[in-house]
Structure formats: structure tokens, C-alpha cells
Write a protein that holds these residues in place. Structure first.
Motif, PDB file in Angstrom:
ATOM      1  N   ASP A  34     -38.028  34.481  24.548  1.00 35.98           N
ATOM      2  CA  ASP A  34     -37.046  34.296  25.607  1.00 35.98           C
ATOM      3  C   ASP A  34     -37.706  34.396  26.973  1.00 35.98           C
ATOM      4  O   ASP A  34     -38.511  35.297  27.216  1.00 35.98           O
ATOM      5  CB  ASP A  34     -35.939  35.350  25.460  1.00 35.98           C
ATOM      6  N   ARG A  35     -37.354  33.447  27.820  1.00 38.82           N
ATOM      7  CA  ARG A  35     -37.899  33.345  29.179  1.00 38.82           C
ATOM      8  C   ARG A  35     -39.419  33.199  29.171  1.00 38.82           C
ATOM      9  O   ARG A  35     -40.091  33.530  30.129  1.00 38.82           O
ATOM     10  CB  ARG A  35     -37.485  34.528  30.044  1.00 38.82           C
ATOM     11  N   ARG A  36     -39.941  32.736  28.024  1.00 33.94           N
ATOM     12  CA  ARG A  36     -41.386  32.511  27.859  1.00 33.94           C
ATOM     13  C   ARG A  36     -42.201  33.760  28.198  1.00 33.94           C
ATOM     14  O   ARG A  36     -43.301  33.709  28.740  1.00 33.94           O
ATOM     15  CB  ARG A  36     -41.859  31.327  28.688  1.00 33.94           C
ATOM     16  N   ALA A  37     -41.637  34.919  27.856  1.00 30.03           N
ATOM     17  CA  ALA A  37     -42.299  36.197  28.123  1.00 30.03           C
ATOM     18  C   ALA A  37     -43.612  36.291  27.349  1.00 30.03           C
ATOM     19  O   ALA A  37     -43.749  35.773  26.247  1.00 30.03           O
ATOM     20  CB  ALA A  37     -41.382  37.354  27.740  1.00 30.03           C
ATOM     21  N   ASP A  72     -46.655  32.802  24.447  1.00 29.82           N
ATOM     22  CA  ASP A  72     -45.215  32.802  24.693  1.00 29.82           C
ATOM     23  C   ASP A  72     -44.399  32.071  23.624  1.00 29.82           C
ATOM     24  O   ASP A  72     -43.199  31.879  23.781  1.00 29.82           O
ATOM     25  CB  ASP A  72     -44.903  32.220  26.071  1.00 29.82           C
ATOM     26  N   ARG A 106     -38.574  42.460  24.439  1.00 34.62           N
ATOM     27  CA  ARG A 106     -38.535  41.005  24.356  1.00 34.62           C
ATOM     28  C   ARG A 106     -37.719  40.576  23.147  1.00 34.62           C
ATOM     29  O   ARG A 106     -37.459  41.358  22.245  1.00 34.62           O
ATOM     30  CB  ARG A 106     -39.955  40.452  24.230  1.00 34.62           C
ATOM     31  N   GLN A 109     -35.987  33.182  21.906  1.00 37.31           N
ATOM     32  CA  GLN A 109     -34.893  32.362  22.409  1.00 37.31           C
ATOM     33  C   GLN A 109     -33.889  32.188  21.279  1.00 37.31           C
ATOM     34  O   GLN A 109     -34.247  32.238  20.101  1.00 37.31           O
ATOM     35  CB  GLN A 109     -35.416  30.999  22.862  1.00 37.31           C
TER      36      GLN A 109
END
Length: 186
Positions: A34-37, A72, A106, A109
Motif C-alpha cells: 500500500d502506497r508503495r511503501a 515495494d 504496512r 494494496q
């Protein structure tokens, strides 16, 4: 309203019917954090993720010809081995377990991306080109100069712990094992 149109209007990708992910389907799955963490990928996480992947694959009669974990996201090239294989269920279980590993900081997605391979993409040469493209991700991202030096690439074929996509004879061994597993379930 049609399902495909309804899905697009709500900002989600349409899904194939559940039967498309069953049996001896070949699917390239991509799952993003999610959010390319970033900051989660390390050798210990990799080991725990492999264990979770193995359980999901065993439970649903699926093998992973190749996976590539990126900072990510992750790619997983999966193959069903029997008429009872169910990749949708395997992925649901694996995603739940991966989210537990990522928690609390984390998560994945909400939806993964999948590409069901067509018949022509399942031919050995074409399939291996798809796998090579996946393996080249860390090179294209500038993380390594040679995909074989990326520590977060592997495969998961339950019962064959020494199978390694870096080995020169990997594909010969992979197809032999996949054929044997497929024949056992006919």
C-alpha cells in the motif's frame, strides 16, 4: 449495469470468473505494498514470506515457478498442478498471511493484479521468457546489474527445496517436477 463496467466505474480492475483461476491455470500475480511503501524487504521477512507461500501453495495444489520481491511489490508466477488447484484461494490465503507479516506498519494494496496466461504464453519458451522478464525487474530498477545477484528471487515447488531458478538446468528440472505433479493428480 454490467460487472466489467461497474468495476471500472468504481476504480477497480474487473476479475475473471473464479473458474479461470482453477485447474492447471498459469497466472502472473503482482502484489503491491500500500502506497508503495518500502523498508520491509530483508532476509528475515523473505524467509517468513517463503514459509507462508509454501503453505498456501500446498493447500491449493499450486507451484510458484518464479517469484521476485521488489522493495515495494512482489511478482509471483504460479501454475496449478491439478484439476483441484485454485489460485484464487491460494492467493487469498497468501495475501492474508503476508499482511500479517507486514503489520502493523504496512499492508498490501487491497487488490492484486493478475494476468492469466493465454495458451500461447504457456508454451515452455514463452513461459520462460515471461519468467525472465519478471526476474529482470531488479536490473531494470537499477538495484543490481545481474538478476541472479538479487537475493529476493526464487521459486517454490513444495517437496523440492533445492530447486533454484539461478541454476543452469532449472527449467529442465522445473518442467519435470511440474509434469510429475500434474500426472499424479490425473
Amino acid at each position: 449495469m454490467m460487472d466489467g463496467l461497474s468495476s471500472r466505474l468504481h476504480g477497480t480492475l474487473p476479475r475473471l470468473i473464479p473458474e479461470a483461476y482453477r485447474g492447471r491455470a498459469f497466472v502472473h500475480w503482482t502484489m503491491s505494498i500500500d502506497r508503495r511503501a518500502t523498508g520491509w524487504l530483508d532476509p528475515l521477512h523473505h524467509a517468513h514470506l517463503r514459509e507462508r507461500l509454501c503453505h498456501a501453495l500446498c493447500r491449493h495444489n499450486v507451484v510458484c515457478a518464479l517469484y521476485c520481491l521488489m522493495p515495494d511489490h512482489g511478482h509471483f508466477l504460479l501454475c496449478g498442478t491439478s484439476g483441484t488447484s485454485d489460485q484464487a484461494l491460494a492467493i487469498r490465503l497468501f495475501r492474508r498471511e503476508w499482511n500479517r507479516l507486514l503489520a502493523p506498519a504496512r499492508k498490501l494494496q487491497p487488490k492484486s493484479h493478475d494476468h492469466l496466461l493465454r495458451e500461447d504464453e504457456r508454451a515452455h519458451d514463452a513461459f520462460q521468457r515471461i519468467a525472465w522478464y519478471i526476474a529482470e525487474n531488479p536490473v531494470r530498477a537499477g538495484l543490481v546489474s545481474d538478476w541472479q545477484s538479487w537475493p529476493y528471487i526464487g521459486c517454490m515447488v513444495p517437496g523440492t527445496p533445492d530447486l533454484d531458478p539461478r541454476a543452469p538446468d532449472y527449467w529442465e528440472h522445473f518442467w519435470r517436477v511440474w509434469n510429475r505433479l500434474s500426472e499424479q493428480t490425473e
